[in-house]
Design a protein around this motif. Structure first.
Motif, PDB file in Angstrom:
ATOM      1  N   ASP A 301       0.909  -1.112  -0.304  1.00  0.00           N
ATOM      2  CA  ASP A 301      -0.020   0.138   0.253  1.00  0.00           C
ATOM      3  C   ASP A 301       0.941   1.355   0.159  1.00  0.00           C
ATOM      4  O   ASP A 301       1.475   0.887   0.529  1.00  0.00           O
ATOM      5  N   THR A 302       0.484   1.880  -1.156  1.00  0.00           N
ATOM      6  CA  THR A 302       1.112   3.724  -1.373  1.00  0.00           C
ATOM      7  C   THR A 302       0.338   5.087  -1.196  1.00  0.00           C
ATOM      8  O   THR A 302      -0.513   4.949  -1.821  1.00  0.00           O
ATOM      9  N   MET A 303       0.512   5.602   0.480  1.00  0.00           N
ATOM     10  CA  MET A 303       0.143   7.042   0.228  1.00  0.00           C
ATOM     11  C   MET A 303       0.650   7.860  -0.140  1.00  0.00           C
ATOM     12  O   MET A 303       2.005   7.499  -0.266  1.00  0.00           O
ATOM     13  N   VAL A 304       0.146   8.380  -0.782  1.00  0.00           N
ATOM     14  CA  VAL A 304       0.497  10.065  -1.924  1.00  0.00           C
ATOM     15  C   VAL A 304      -0.712  11.262  -0.647  1.00  0.00           C
ATOM     16  O   VAL A 304      -1.458  11.203  -1.318  1.00  0.00           O
ATOM     17  N   MET A 305       0.104  11.663  -0.581  1.00  0.00           N
ATOM     18  CA  MET A 305      -0.593  12.978   0.722  1.00  0.00           C
ATOM     19  C   MET A 305      -0.334  14.313   0.206  1.00  0.00           C
ATOM     20  O   MET A 305       1.317  14.775   0.063  1.00  0.00           O
ATOM     21  N   TYR A 306      -1.059  15.263  -0.634  1.00  0.00           N
ATOM     22  CA  TYR A 306      -1.476  16.167  -0.938  1.00  0.00           C
ATOM     23  C   TYR A 306      -2.028  17.355   0.737  1.00  0.00           C
ATOM     24  O   TYR A 306      -2.651  17.677   0.921  1.00  0.00           O
ATOM     25  N   VAL A 314       4.940   4.027   1.881  1.00  0.00           N
ATOM     26  CA  VAL A 314       5.118   2.748   1.601  1.00  0.00           C
ATOM     27  C   VAL A 314       4.877   1.810   2.757  1.00  0.00           C
ATOM     28  O   VAL A 314       6.186   1.762   3.307  1.00  0.00           O
ATOM     29  N   MET A 315       4.214   0.984   2.298  1.00  0.00           N
ATOM     30  CA  MET A 315       4.384  -0.833   3.154  1.00  0.00           C
ATOM     31  C   MET A 315       4.870  -1.906   2.743  1.00  0.00           C
ATOM     32  O   MET A 315       5.196  -1.873   2.139  1.00  0.00           O
ATOM     33  N   GLY A 316       5.538  -1.941   4.298  1.00  0.00           N
ATOM     34  CA  GLY A 316       6.458  -3.565   3.488  1.00  0.00           C
ATOM     35  C   GLY A 316       6.509  -4.420   5.344  1.00  0.00           C
ATOM     36  O   GLY A 316       6.402  -3.947   6.238  1.00  0.00           O
ATOM     37  N   PHE A 430      12.062   4.595  -4.004  1.00  0.00           N
ATOM     38  CA  PHE A 430      11.167   3.242  -3.703  1.00  0.00           C
ATOM     39  C   PHE A 430      11.707   2.225  -4.507  1.00  0.00           C
ATOM     40  O   PHE A 430      11.629   1.358  -3.454  1.00  0.00           O
ATOM     41  N   ALA A 431      11.427   1.678  -5.612  1.00  0.00           N
ATOM     42  CA  ALA A 431      11.507   1.000  -6.669  1.00  0.00           C
ATOM     43  C   ALA A 431      12.893   0.429  -5.945  1.00  0.00           C
ATOM     44  O   ALA A 431      13.369  -0.999  -6.356  1.00  0.00           O
ATOM     45  N   ILE A 437       5.022  -2.011  -5.086  1.00  0.00           N
ATOM     46  CA  ILE A 437       3.618  -0.445  -5.283  1.00  0.00           C
ATOM     47  C   ILE A 437       2.844  -1.476  -5.639  1.00  0.00           C
ATOM     48  O   ILE A 437       2.982  -1.583  -6.778  1.00  0.00           O
ATOM     49  N   ASP A 438       1.697  -2.212  -5.018  1.00  0.00           N
ATOM     50  CA  ASP A 438       0.531  -2.606  -5.677  1.00  0.00           C
ATOM     51  C   ASP A 438      -0.548  -1.368  -5.981  1.00  0.00           C
ATOM     52  O   ASP A 438      -1.408  -1.691  -6.675  1.00  0.00           O
ATOM     53  N   ARG A 439      -0.505  -0.323  -4.949  1.00  0.00           N
ATOM     54  CA  ARG A 439      -1.904   0.638  -5.416  1.00  0.00           C
ATOM     55  C   ARG A 439      -1.106   1.589  -4.117  1.00  0.00           C
ATOM     56  O   ARG A 439      -0.619   1.749  -3.506  1.00  0.00           O
ATOM     57  N   LEU A 440      -2.172   2.707  -5.074  1.00  0.00           N
ATOM     58  CA  LEU A 440      -1.817   4.398  -4.955  1.00  0.00           C
ATOM     59  C   LEU A 440      -3.142   5.134  -4.317  1.00  0.00           C
ATOM     60  O   LEU A 440      -4.045   4.907  -5.310  1.00  0.00           O
ATOM     61  N   VAL A 441      -3.023   5.724  -2.676  1.00  0.00           N
ATOM     62  CA  VAL A 441      -4.014   6.054  -2.696  1.00  0.00           C
ATOM     63  C   VAL A 441      -3.641   7.636  -2.264  1.00  0.00           C
ATOM     64  O   VAL A 441      -2.305   8.058  -1.788  1.00  0.00           O
ATOM     65  N   ALA A 442      -4.329   8.524  -2.921  1.00  0.00           N
ATOM     66  CA  ALA A 442      -4.890   9.907  -3.028  1.00  0.00           C
ATOM     67  C   ALA A 442      -5.065  10.163  -1.740  1.00  0.00           C
ATOM     68  O   ALA A 442      -6.279   9.861  -1.521  1.00  0.00           O
TER      69      ALA A 442
END
Length: 536
Positions: A301-306, A314-316, A430-431, A437-442
């Motif tokens: 899960d990856t979060m992009v905070m605006y 990104v969680m692992g 990150f890569a 990175i499975d998904r990005l949530v804004a």
């Protein structure tokens, strides 16, 4: 060690052992929980409050156990900048005053009753350094997170003293302006009178917890950004380095963000209007509470905070390390995280708004009519230096390609594109670190605008948009609810997905290498100008 609800972990330097200390909280039986009448909506048995202290404002939310948001509250505030590169908050007039005002406003809202509050969660900007005496009284304004670059000399000194590779191996992150350790040494060196009185230190969330419960406790994630004081693999304080960096400092007990660490005591009840005895969770830094608000806590899960600054997580499943990123624990005891943060994003667009005397709605509408590439403009967003992945506090903002035909619309779109390229730069790091990175949530205030579309096109990945982008305070409420056994899985569902525009993506794929080259080409000039201003 198994973590038990209602307890938190502490570390005994004398015996070199970890212990579990019971908090005063005991979960009441459901039958004893009061019910608040809410008119035609029917009775609500439990209400959870979440409050987040942000860079430019604080926000709060009251949420019913089924996830329905009953009330919201916001308090704007200013960040003090007494010198270039210094960013500070007054803990009394910003952190505590915002919290008490927000809580009282939430409790006065329709559908919310103080007697129905089941638990309180908190978060705030961080990592910060608020020095305090043995009683927890602040001794000076709080020194803020990575945007405050005053401890540059101490970063270099401690890195040489402890070893860059050893710091990364033990703590998970290099020493940068984000780290608390160098700022502690800066305080001892430059404000010796304050340092002599300093016995404890707080961040925004831990000060609120202390004011509410009397407990001196910090969550593991926030502690993990106190480099080099925390051991990432052992998940405890590194007492040897702590004594070396900050001798005489009493380190707080450690807890996980969603653990109950105490209850509201009578003095705090009088100040806030909360009932005495309400459970309070440990809280955390705002970005991780924001990830909790959208349940972006599973591996991949990856979060992009605006927000005022752009932040990514990104969680692992295991510790991840990269010399250009921050490696920390996650929100949950079984998770780890890589984090990245830009020094400006929303603060840059706000600067443009003030500079042009316009408003955000007008600027966005005008920028939407500008084609991708901003009619030949390219911007570097380093108006307050840059954090990841450059770690360059002397980087400076740059605009290239200007002609007499360019106006505020092109500049505004160029600023949005610059932050999008910054996101792409961080995702590449990150890569490189092996993150999945499975998904990005804004999330955040800019998550429902042209900005999100530009970012998706620049990175070539879709972004999920949740129903609620109210921010970290919703995650605070969710963590508080989870601490009492409430299932919050349906609180904030995904309602839309922003897909990359392929035509825009082609433009940005051509422009991104120029963005990277522009920093290299102008770095020495930016550093010379930054040094000239610092010397004034």
């Amino acid at each position: 060690m198994q973590l038990i609800p209602g307890t938190f972990e502490t570390y005994d330097e004398e015996t070199d052992e970890r212990m579990t200390r019971a908090s005063t909280y005991e979960r009441p039986h459901a039958a004893a929980r009061p019910q608040a009448e809410t008119g035609d909506r029917g009775p609500v048995s439990e209400v959870f409050l979440g409050v987040d202290i942000g860079t430019g404002s604080s926000k709060g939310v009251a949420v019913r156990a089924d996830g329905r948001v009953l009330a919201r509250a916001t308090r704007p505030h200013r960040t003090a900048t007494p010198r270039p590169g210094w960013f500070e908050h007054d803990a009394e007039t910003v952190w505590w005053a915002d919290f008490t005002g927000i809580v009282r406003e939430l409790l006065a809202a329709d559908g919310v009753a103080a007697r129905a509050v089941a638990a309180v969660g908190v978060s705030g900007i961080g990592p910060c350094l608020l020095p305090a005496d043995a009683a927890g009284r602040p001794l000076r304004p709080a020194i803020l997170y990575g945007v405050d670059t005053r401890a540059t000399a101490e970063i270099a000194e401690l890195t040489a003293e402890l070893g860059a590779q050893e710091i990364l191996a033990r703590g998970g992150s290099p020493l940068t302006s984000q780290a608390v350790g160098p700022k502690l040494r800066w305080l001892a060196r430059h404000e010796p009178d304050v340092w002599r009185a300093t016995r404890r230190f707080f961040m925004a969330s831990s000060l609120l917890v202390h004011r509410l419960t009397g407990e001196y406790v910090l969550d593991h994630h926030s502690a993990g950004q106190c480099d080099p004081l925390y051991d990432l693999d052992a998940r405890r304080w590194n007492d040897t380095w702590a004594r070396q960096v900050a001798p005489g400092l009493e380190l707080p007990a450690l807890a996980w963000p969603g653990e109950v660490v105490g209850t509201v005591h009578p003095a705090a009840a009088a100040a806030t209007g909360l009932p005495a005895g309400v459970p309070v969770t440990a809280g955390t830094i705002d970005a991780w509470a924001e990830a909790a608000s959208v349940d972006a806590l599973a591996p991949g899960d990856t979060m992009v905070m605006y927000g005022s600054t752009m932040f990514l997580t990104v969680m692992g499943e295991r510790p991840m390390r990269h010399p250009a990123l921050w490696g920390t624990t996650g929100v949950r005891p079984d998770s780890y995280c890589l984090a990245a943060g830009m020094a400006t994003s929303g603060s840059l667009t706000d600067w443009l708004r003030e500079l042009t005397g316009s408003d955000f709605a007008t600027l966005l509408a005008e920028a939407e009519r500008v084609p991708p590439g901003s009619r030949g403009l390219l911007m570097l967003p380093y108006f307050a230096g840059e954090r990841t992945p450059l770690f360059d506090p002397r980087a400076r903002g740059t605009v290239i390609g200007l002609t007499l035909r360019h106006g505020r619309a092109e500049l505004y779109r160029a600023a949005l594109e610059a932050t999008a390229f910054g996101v792409r730069h961080n995702l590449e790091a990150f890569a490189d670190a092996g993150a999945r990175i499975d998904r990005l949530v804004a999330v955040g205030g800019g998550a429902r605008s042209l900005w999100t579309a530009i970012v998706s096109a620049a990175i070539g990945l879709p972004q999920q948009i949740p129903a609620e982008t109210v921010g970290a305070c919703l995650g605070d409420a969710a963590l508080a609810a989870q601490a009492l056994g409430v299932d919050t899985a349906g609180w904030n569902p995904i309602v839309a997905t922003v897909e990359p525009d392929e035509d825009w993506r082609a433009v940005y794929d051509r422009r991104y290498p120029l963005y990277r080259e522009l920093y290299e080409a102008t770095r020495d000039i930016s550093h010379a100008l930054a040094d000239e201003v610092t010397a004034e």
